[in-house]
Design an enzyme around this catalytic site. Sequence first.
Site, PDB file in Angstrom:
ATOM      1  N   LYS A  53      11.344 -19.232   0.495  1.00  0.00           N
ATOM      2  CA  LYS A  53      12.088 -20.250   1.047  1.00  0.00           C
ATOM      3  C   LYS A  53      13.590 -20.053   1.466  1.00  0.00           C
ATOM      4  O   LYS A  53      13.976 -20.403   2.499  1.00  0.00           O
ATOM      5  CB  LYS A  53      11.724 -21.583   0.261  1.00  0.00           C
ATOM      6  CG  LYS A  53      10.325 -22.011   0.195  1.00  0.00           C
ATOM      7  CD  LYS A  53      10.248 -23.121  -0.947  1.00  0.00           C
ATOM      8  CE  LYS A  53       8.654 -23.420  -0.786  1.00  0.00           C
ATOM      9  NZ  LYS A  53       8.377 -24.669  -1.733  1.00  0.00           N
ATOM     10  N   THR A 112       0.831  -1.136   0.021  1.00  0.00           N
ATOM     11  CA  THR A 112      -0.114  -0.119   0.007  1.00  0.00           C
ATOM     12  C   THR A 112       0.914   1.432   0.087  1.00  0.00           C
ATOM     13  O   THR A 112       0.622   2.211  -0.937  1.00  0.00           O
ATOM     14  CB  THR A 112      -0.873   0.032   1.144  1.00  0.00           C
ATOM     15  OG1 THR A 112      -1.787  -1.302   1.114  1.00  0.00           O
ATOM     16  CG2 THR A 112      -1.976   1.233   1.330  1.00  0.00           C
ATOM     17  N   SER A 153       5.978 -29.494  -2.232  1.00  0.00           N
ATOM     18  CA  SER A 153       7.150 -29.165  -2.398  1.00  0.00           C
ATOM     19  C   SER A 153       7.956 -29.912  -1.270  1.00  0.00           C
ATOM     20  O   SER A 153       9.562 -29.729  -1.304  1.00  0.00           O
ATOM     21  CB  SER A 153       7.438 -27.681  -2.122  1.00  0.00           C
ATOM     22  OG  SER A 153       6.639 -27.311  -1.071  1.00  0.00           O
TER      23      SER A 153
END
Length: 792
Positions: A742, A383, A699
């Site tokens: 990750k 934002t 995954s």
Amino acid sequence: MTTSDASEDAVKHEQHGGQEERLEIPDTLPVVPLSGMVTFPFMIVPLLVSNEGAISAVDFALSRNRMILLVTQRQSDVDNPTPKDLYDIGTVGVVIRMLKMPDQKVRVLAQGISRAHVRKWETGQNFIQASIEVVEETKTEAPGLEPEALRRNVNAALEKATSLGRNIPQEVMVIASNLEDPGRLADLAASNLSLKVEEAQEILSILDPWKRLRRIHELLTREIELLTVQQQISSQAKDEMDKGQREYFLRQQLKAIQSELGEGNELQEDVRRYAARADEVKMPKEAREEFDRQLRRLERLHPEAAETSIVRTYLDWMAGLPWSFQTEDNLNLYKAERILNEDHYGLEKIKERILEHLAVRKLKKDSKGPILCFVGPPGTGKTSLGKSIARALGRRFVRLSLGGVHDEAEIRGHRRTYVGAMPGRIVQEIHQAGSNNPVFMMDEVDKIGADFRGDPSSALLEVLDPEQNSTFRDNYLGVAFDLSHVLFITTANILDTIQPAFLDRMEVLRLSGYTEQEKLQIARRHLIPRQVEAQGLKAKDLKLSVPALRAMIRGYTREAGLRNLEREIGSICRKVAVRHATGRTRRVIITQKNLARFLGAPSKMPEERLLRSQVGIATGLAWTPVGGEILFVEAQAMAGKGNLILTGQMGNVMKESAQAALSFARARASEYKISEDYFTSHDFHIHIPEGAIPKDGPSAGITLAVALLSACTGRRVRREIAMTGEITLRGDVLPIGGVKEKVLAAHRGRIRTVMLPRQNEKDLEEIPKELRRDLKLILVDRMTEVLRHALE
């Protein structure tokens, strides 16, 4: 001079028949001149006498035998007529009633009794007298059936004239139908027709009753033709009247009525004000036509009517929208880049895209605004980035939160037929911006709801399509508004819940979580100064050391964004503010040692690697909407019958990955020196800690396989390696998503070796350079490579 102030009354034949035989008419009578009218025998006429001579004549008649001579003036505009201005044939009348008015005028009711010819005029007194001779009608009879036919034709003509609009009293029609005397029928008809003075005087001068009736028939025939043509002209004029002229006439009447009621001034002022505002905003043709139509409607409404406020509200919205006003873009790329760098640290890809947009605008002025979608975890500055873009472009900024919106009318507005109807939020925000090219941020597009009231995301398809939004039509306005100049920016945490057609219209830019170094720089440049000012402090009152900031990032916040970090900084600033408010104004220095005195014990357990390498425990990496996380997978083999036990709130996809890992291990048992009956004599339990948190996705496939094979072979898994990738039954490693998140999670956990699928090599560009220098990235595409690197 006298004038009639009403139409002649019909003389009832029964009341006045034979009156000339009963009254003796003298040879000399006072004269009352008539202006613009002719009286006939046996007719009762009201007269308004204003001339002094005529008033004297009436007074003289009342003092004698009440008889006067009613003679018509040759010219009606002569105020003081002389004998030469009068006709020489008139009607002898009897004054029935006289009434003197306060303004010295006299009202007289007189009845004609006979025709008379003036032999000589006498003017010795202050009124005119005339020596007269009573004219007798010639008694002739028309041959055959002509008299009856003529009477019927005259009566029929009177009926026809009445049907065509001639105002003849009904009692006159009844009397006419019963009259047998042709002379009296002719006089009665003549007194009720709008004849010219010359024609009426001609009728009065014809002494033969049948000739007089024939002449009346001719005049009646002409009158009927005139009335017929007049009716045709009126009908044609009514059909062909120009709409503008008719409205102008009605509007003038309305103004007059409102002026009489004292209601028009304020309304007319409002109409002029609305018209002036419409000229200022320069509406397109379609919008101006609708605006003018509603403005004309407002003019016709009563100020107190309920509909008036509805029309006023609509006109206010129409006149308040920036139809043609635009702010000028800042096309200085160097200045825009400096502003973006001042407001945000990092986010190089986003800044590059904004500069590309500015470059295109500089080269092509009429380029359509892009639709950008910022996707990333909460607190990553989506934002605030929109506000920064608006500042860099020099545009105005408006924001619309779409979280929880489930009514299509919120976007497109309500139709004006509903009570309390309003435009949609799009038009409202454009109205608030005051320009038709603001930076328009739509927050939380992934949290739009849909129910029986409609699907707002479907309504937004038109808004966010550059090929369609130039003619966006709000239900309340009812006309098209051009949104093609608006720079739309949407934000979301995830893309899965966004409608595919909606997502297809947007250019997705991903904001991943921040590294520790990025958080440190952002805190020093933006968060600390902002919180110091917000809590009423000055920069010299507080100093946060770099080790203290690192300790806050690691021990008190565990997030991809910066919200919690800013809250913790705000908490420290408030405690310092308490000290200053109580008089202790010494500068406060926050170090790693005294940090706990201000924030308490660390609330977050650091995501760190395992203390030692162990059998059956592998370190995996997971993606969440709030960033990446480290995931530990535990596997245990125990005596049993080959069952697979899965715990830790695994989703269906993760369970299938675990089954695929077991099948791969059984198929390759000989390669890893596992006995053939091992899988039938043992049960396998795979568990993922933090069991209260649901977990899913493919995954973790290679992590599950490594933990399982470690438990089966007794070989330890290297603790310094974190891994992610999908496994197949053949042992292939497939690509996954969320690589940057990750890798950031591994770095936060002080793991410096990360194993990734080789097909994700293209995603390594998203990882910051300083992070790549600090990490060892191993790319694999087969499970054999994974095991070679992961197992000791």
